[in-house]
Motif scaffolding. Structure first.
Motif, PDB file in Angstrom:
ATOM      1  N   ARG A 108       0.834  -1.202   0.000  1.00 40.35           N
ATOM      2  CA  ARG A 108       0.000   0.000   0.000  1.00 40.35           C
ATOM      3  C   ARG A 108       0.870   1.254   0.000  1.00 40.35           C
ATOM      4  O   ARG A 108       0.564   2.247  -0.678  1.00 40.35           O
ATOM      5  CB  ARG A 108      -0.954  -0.008   1.194  1.00 40.35           C
ATOM      6  CG  ARG A 108      -2.001  -1.110   1.139  1.00 40.35           C
ATOM      7  CD  ARG A 108      -3.101  -0.893   2.160  1.00 40.35           C
ATOM      8  NE  ARG A 108      -2.636  -1.013   3.532  1.00 40.35           N
ATOM      9  CZ  ARG A 108      -2.595  -2.156   4.216  1.00 40.35           C
ATOM     10  NH1 ARG A 108      -2.989  -3.287   3.642  1.00 40.35           N
ATOM     11  NH2 ARG A 108      -2.186  -2.177   5.468  1.00 40.35           N
ATOM     12  N   GLN A 109       1.949   1.220   0.772  1.00 48.03           N
ATOM     13  CA  GLN A 109       2.857   2.366   0.829  1.00 48.03           C
ATOM     14  C   GLN A 109       3.434   2.669  -0.550  1.00 48.03           C
ATOM     15  O   GLN A 109       3.407   3.824  -1.004  1.00 48.03           O
ATOM     16  CB  GLN A 109       4.000   2.072   1.812  1.00 48.03           C
ATOM     17  CG  GLN A 109       5.046   3.185   1.863  1.00 48.03           C
ATOM     18  CD  GLN A 109       6.304   2.757   2.608  1.00 48.03           C
ATOM     19  OE1 GLN A 109       6.517   1.584   2.895  1.00 48.03           O
ATOM     20  NE2 GLN A 109       7.158   3.720   2.908  1.00 48.03           N
ATOM     21  N   LEU A 110       3.932   1.662  -1.240  1.00 43.52           N
ATOM     22  CA  LEU A 110       4.533   1.883  -2.548  1.00 43.52           C
ATOM     23  C   LEU A 110       3.481   2.312  -3.567  1.00 43.52           C
ATOM     24  O   LEU A 110       3.761   3.135  -4.451  1.00 43.52           O
ATOM     25  CB  LEU A 110       5.256   0.621  -3.026  1.00 43.52           C
ATOM     26  CG  LEU A 110       6.067   0.769  -4.320  1.00 43.52           C
ATOM     27  CD1 LEU A 110       7.064   1.922  -4.226  1.00 43.52           C
ATOM     28  CD2 LEU A 110       6.799  -0.531  -4.657  1.00 43.52           C
ATOM     29  N   THR A 111       2.260   1.785  -3.443  1.00 43.64           N
ATOM     30  CA  THR A 111       1.176   2.208  -4.341  1.00 43.64           C
ATOM     31  C   THR A 111       0.929   3.707  -4.198  1.00 43.64           C
ATOM     32  O   THR A 111       0.765   4.423  -5.194  1.00 43.64           O
ATOM     33  CB  THR A 111      -0.116   1.424  -4.039  1.00 43.64           C
ATOM     34  OG1 THR A 111       0.111   0.030  -4.275  1.00 43.64           O
ATOM     35  CG2 THR A 111      -1.255   1.892  -4.932  1.00 43.64           C
ATOM     36  N   VAL A 112       0.911   4.198  -2.952  1.00 43.46           N
ATOM     37  CA  VAL A 112       0.735   5.631  -2.711  1.00 43.46           C
ATOM     38  C   VAL A 112       1.892   6.416  -3.325  1.00 43.46           C
ATOM     39  O   VAL A 112       1.695   7.485  -3.931  1.00 43.46           O
ATOM     40  CB  VAL A 112       0.616   5.921  -1.205  1.00 43.46           C
ATOM     41  CG1 VAL A 112       0.725   7.420  -0.921  1.00 43.46           C
ATOM     42  CG2 VAL A 112      -0.696   5.374  -0.666  1.00 43.46           C
ATOM     43  N   TYR A 113       3.120   5.899  -3.189  1.00 43.73           N
ATOM     44  CA  TYR A 113       4.281   6.588  -3.754  1.00 43.73           C
ATOM     45  C   TYR A 113       4.208   6.649  -5.280  1.00 43.73           C
ATOM     46  O   TYR A 113       4.597   7.653  -5.888  1.00 43.73           O
ATOM     47  CB  TYR A 113       5.569   5.887  -3.326  1.00 43.73           C
ATOM     48  CG  TYR A 113       5.969   6.156  -1.890  1.00 43.73           C
ATOM     49  CD1 TYR A 113       5.267   7.062  -1.102  1.00 43.73           C
ATOM     50  CD2 TYR A 113       7.049   5.511  -1.319  1.00 43.73           C
ATOM     51  CE1 TYR A 113       5.625   7.313   0.198  1.00 43.73           C
ATOM     52  CE2 TYR A 113       7.421   5.755  -0.010  1.00 43.73           C
ATOM     53  CZ  TYR A 113       6.706   6.662   0.749  1.00 43.73           C
ATOM     54  OH  TYR A 113       7.072   6.910   2.041  1.00 43.73           O
ATOM     55  N   LEU A 114       3.711   5.579  -5.892  1.00 40.80           N
ATOM     56  CA  LEU A 114       3.561   5.580  -7.346  1.00 40.80           C
ATOM     57  C   LEU A 114       2.531   6.632  -7.770  1.00 40.80           C
ATOM     58  O   LEU A 114       2.735   7.359  -8.745  1.00 40.80           O
ATOM     59  CB  LEU A 114       3.154   4.193  -7.842  1.00 40.80           C
ATOM     60  CG  LEU A 114       4.201   3.089  -7.689  1.00 40.80           C
ATOM     61  CD1 LEU A 114       3.640   1.753  -8.159  1.00 40.80           C
ATOM     62  CD2 LEU A 114       5.467   3.418  -8.453  1.00 40.80           C
ATOM     63  N   LEU A 115       1.429   6.707  -7.037  1.00 38.31           N
ATOM     64  CA  LEU A 115       0.420   7.721  -7.339  1.00 38.31           C
ATOM     65  C   LEU A 115       0.988   9.129  -7.147  1.00 38.31           C
ATOM     66  O   LEU A 115       0.732  10.026  -7.947  1.00 38.31           O
ATOM     67  CB  LEU A 115      -0.800   7.537  -6.434  1.00 38.31           C
ATOM     68  CG  LEU A 115      -1.670   6.306  -6.684  1.00 38.31           C
ATOM     69  CD1 LEU A 115      -2.686   6.156  -5.563  1.00 38.31           C
ATOM     70  CD2 LEU A 115      -2.382   6.407  -8.029  1.00 38.31           C
ATOM     71  N   GLY A 116       1.753   9.304  -6.087  1.00 39.70           N
ATOM     72  CA  GLY A 116       2.287  10.628  -5.763  1.00 39.70           C
ATOM     73  C   GLY A 116       3.405  11.090  -6.660  1.00 39.70           C
ATOM     74  O   GLY A 116       3.731  12.284  -6.692  1.00 39.70           O
ATOM     75  N   THR A 117       4.018  10.150  -7.390  1.00 40.57           N
ATOM     76  CA  THR A 117       5.114  10.511  -8.293  1.00 40.57           C
ATOM     77  C   THR A 117       4.724  10.370  -9.759  1.00 40.57           C
ATOM     78  O   THR A 117       5.505  10.739 -10.641  1.00 40.57           O
ATOM     79  CB  THR A 117       6.346   9.625  -8.024  1.00 40.57           C
ATOM     80  OG1 THR A 117       5.986   8.246  -8.159  1.00 40.57           O
ATOM     81  CG2 THR A 117       6.893   9.870  -6.623  1.00 40.57           C
ATOM     82  N   GLY A 118       3.531   9.812 -10.001  1.00 39.73           N
ATOM     83  CA  GLY A 118       3.081   9.652 -11.381  1.00 39.73           C
ATOM     84  C   GLY A 118       3.809   8.566 -12.139  1.00 39.73           C
ATOM     85  O   GLY A 118       3.867   8.586 -13.377  1.00 39.73           O
ATOM     86  N   GLU A 119       4.367   7.592 -11.422  1.00 37.40           N
ATOM     87  CA  GLU A 119       5.090   6.494 -12.058  1.00 37.40           C
ATOM     88  C   GLU A 119       4.202   5.264 -12.188  1.00 37.40           C
ATOM     89  O   GLU A 119       3.270   5.071 -11.399  1.00 37.40           O
ATOM     90  CB  GLU A 119       6.350   6.136 -11.268  1.00 37.40           C
ATOM     91  CG  GLU A 119       7.367   7.256 -11.174  1.00 37.40           C
ATOM     92  CD  GLU A 119       8.021   7.579 -12.507  1.00 37.40           C
ATOM     93  OE1 GLU A 119       7.870   6.767 -13.455  1.00 37.40           O
ATOM     94  OE2 GLU A 119       8.654   8.642 -12.611  1.00 37.40           O
ATOM     95  N   GLU A 120       4.505   4.423 -13.159  1.00 32.23           N
ATOM     96  CA  GLU A 120       3.711   3.219 -13.418  1.00 32.23           C
ATOM     97  C   GLU A 120       4.269   1.983 -12.714  1.00 32.23           C
ATOM     98  O   GLU A 120       3.564   0.995 -12.546  1.00 32.23           O
ATOM     99  CB  GLU A 120       3.656   2.942 -14.931  1.00 32.23           C
ATOM    100  CG  GLU A 120       2.942   4.023 -15.730  1.00 32.23           C
ATOM    101  CD  GLU A 120       1.439   3.980 -15.522  1.00 32.23           C
ATOM    102  OE1 GLU A 120       0.892   2.873 -15.330  1.00 32.23           O
ATOM    103  OE2 GLU A 120       0.812   5.055 -15.548  1.00 32.23           O
ATOM    104  N   VAL A 121       5.542   2.028 -12.332  1.00 33.72           N
ATOM    105  CA  VAL A 121       6.203   0.850 -11.748  1.00 33.72           C
ATOM    106  C   VAL A 121       7.096   1.292 -10.600  1.00 33.72           C
ATOM    107  O   VAL A 121       7.754   2.336 -10.675  1.00 33.72           O
ATOM    108  CB  VAL A 121       7.061   0.100 -12.796  1.00 33.72           C
ATOM    109  CG1 VAL A 121       7.781  -1.092 -12.154  1.00 33.72           C
ATOM    110  CG2 VAL A 121       6.210  -0.375 -13.959  1.00 33.72           C
ATOM    111  N   GLY A 122       7.089   0.493  -9.529  1.00 30.69           N
ATOM    112  CA  GLY A 122       7.996   0.705  -8.416  1.00 30.69           C
ATOM    113  C   GLY A 122       8.698  -0.595  -8.071  1.00 30.69           C
ATOM    114  O   GLY A 122       8.459  -1.634  -8.699  1.00 30.69           O
ATOM    115  N   MET A 123       9.542  -0.549  -7.054  1.00 34.32           N
ATOM    116  CA  MET A 123      10.308  -1.748  -6.710  1.00 34.32           C
ATOM    117  C   MET A 123      10.653  -1.750  -5.227  1.00 34.32           C
ATOM    118  O   MET A 123      10.883  -0.698  -4.627  1.00 34.32           O
ATOM    119  CB  MET A 123      11.598  -1.793  -7.537  1.00 34.32           C
ATOM    120  CG  MET A 123      12.383  -3.089  -7.415  1.00 34.32           C
ATOM    121  SD  MET A 123      13.942  -3.010  -8.325  1.00 34.32           S
ATOM    122  CE  MET A 123      13.366  -2.663  -9.989  1.00 34.32           C
TER     123      MET A 123
END
Length: 254
Positions: A108-123
């Motif tokens: 959930r944390q990384l999902t929020v970070y992806l939304l907040g940065t406008g990125e499609e993929v995180g790691m």
């Protein structure tokens, strides 16, 4: 504060290890967009980003104990550098995290970070603190993102209005280990109970365990009194009754 300070030291060391693995780390500690804070009351700072597959993707570093580290079905640094990663490997990594309740909040944390940065993929970069690393790639799950934002909006509304949300259904894996159990007081009585019949041996073990726990509390109390006595003596060997103790400052051997 000691844990936070140790975390800052470890973070620098872990980033150095990731660079040694060949990862190109950029933009450390970038905050989420102000819009996320204003609209959803969600904030945070990225551990770092890496240049990967032509993008600058958010990466979260997580220290885990060796047992939990072993349960993660992640990629090695060597596989990550090749770029030859299958969809099945990505899905297995995410599934292994979803099996552990503690790791679900990481997702959930990384999902929020992806939304907040406008990125499609995180790691995620998981380490056992002993030089081992595993990597889990997490594409943005739009359905999960929408669910998280709805929860965030609801929490923000309740905070602003001073109201309480409805309790979630009791889940022992979540509620039973929650530090706020005594405040929330889930209605455990309404949880269906599965009765085990015909296993008196198991029932006897529960009884024996509870009886031993009471005795252990007494032993612990006595141990504390013994320790308190020897905290106030000089180093040396002491004999009392049939017992001998070797004492040096801050250390007692029975």
């Amino acid at each position: 504060m000691g844990l936070f300070e140790a975390g800052n030291v470890n973070e620098a060391a872990y980033k150095a290890q990731l660079r040694a693995l060949g990862l190109d780390l950029v933009e450390d500690g970038a905050p989420l967009s102000e819009d996320m804070r204003r609209k959803y009351n969600l904030g945070g700072y990225l551990d770092t980003r890496i240049k990967w597959e032509g993008s600058r993707i958010p990466i979260e570093m997580k220290l885990t104990n060796p047992n939990m580290f072993g349960s993660i079905d992640g990629l090695s640094g060597e596989v990550l550098k090749t770029g030859e990663i299958t969809q099945d490997q990505i899905e297995r990594g995410i599934a292994s995290m979803k099996r552990v309740i503690w790791f679900r909040k990481y997702l959930r944390q990384l999902t929020v970070y992806l939304l907040g940065t406008g990125e499609e993929v995180g790691m995620f970069a998981f380490t056992d603190g002993r030089g081992g690393w595993k990597f889990v790639i997490v594409p943005l799950d739009y359905a999960e993102a929408e669910r998280i934002l709805k929860i965030a909006e609801s929490i923000k509304t309740h905070v602003e209005s001073g109201t309480q949300p409805d309790r979630i259904p009791y889940d022992h894996e979540i509620c039973g280990k929650c530090a706020f159990l005594s405040i929330c007081i889930p209605d455990i009585a309404n949880v269906p109970s599965k009765r085990i019949e015909g296993n008196q041996a198991l029932a006897d073990m529960f009884e024996a365990r509870d009886a031993m726990l009471e005795k252990w509390k007494t032993v612990e109390t006595i141990n504390k009194k013994i320790k308190a006595f020897f905290d106030n003596v000089n180093a040396g060997v002491y004999t009392v009754g049939n017992f001998s103790k070797f004492v040096r400052p801050g250390f007692v051997v029975v």
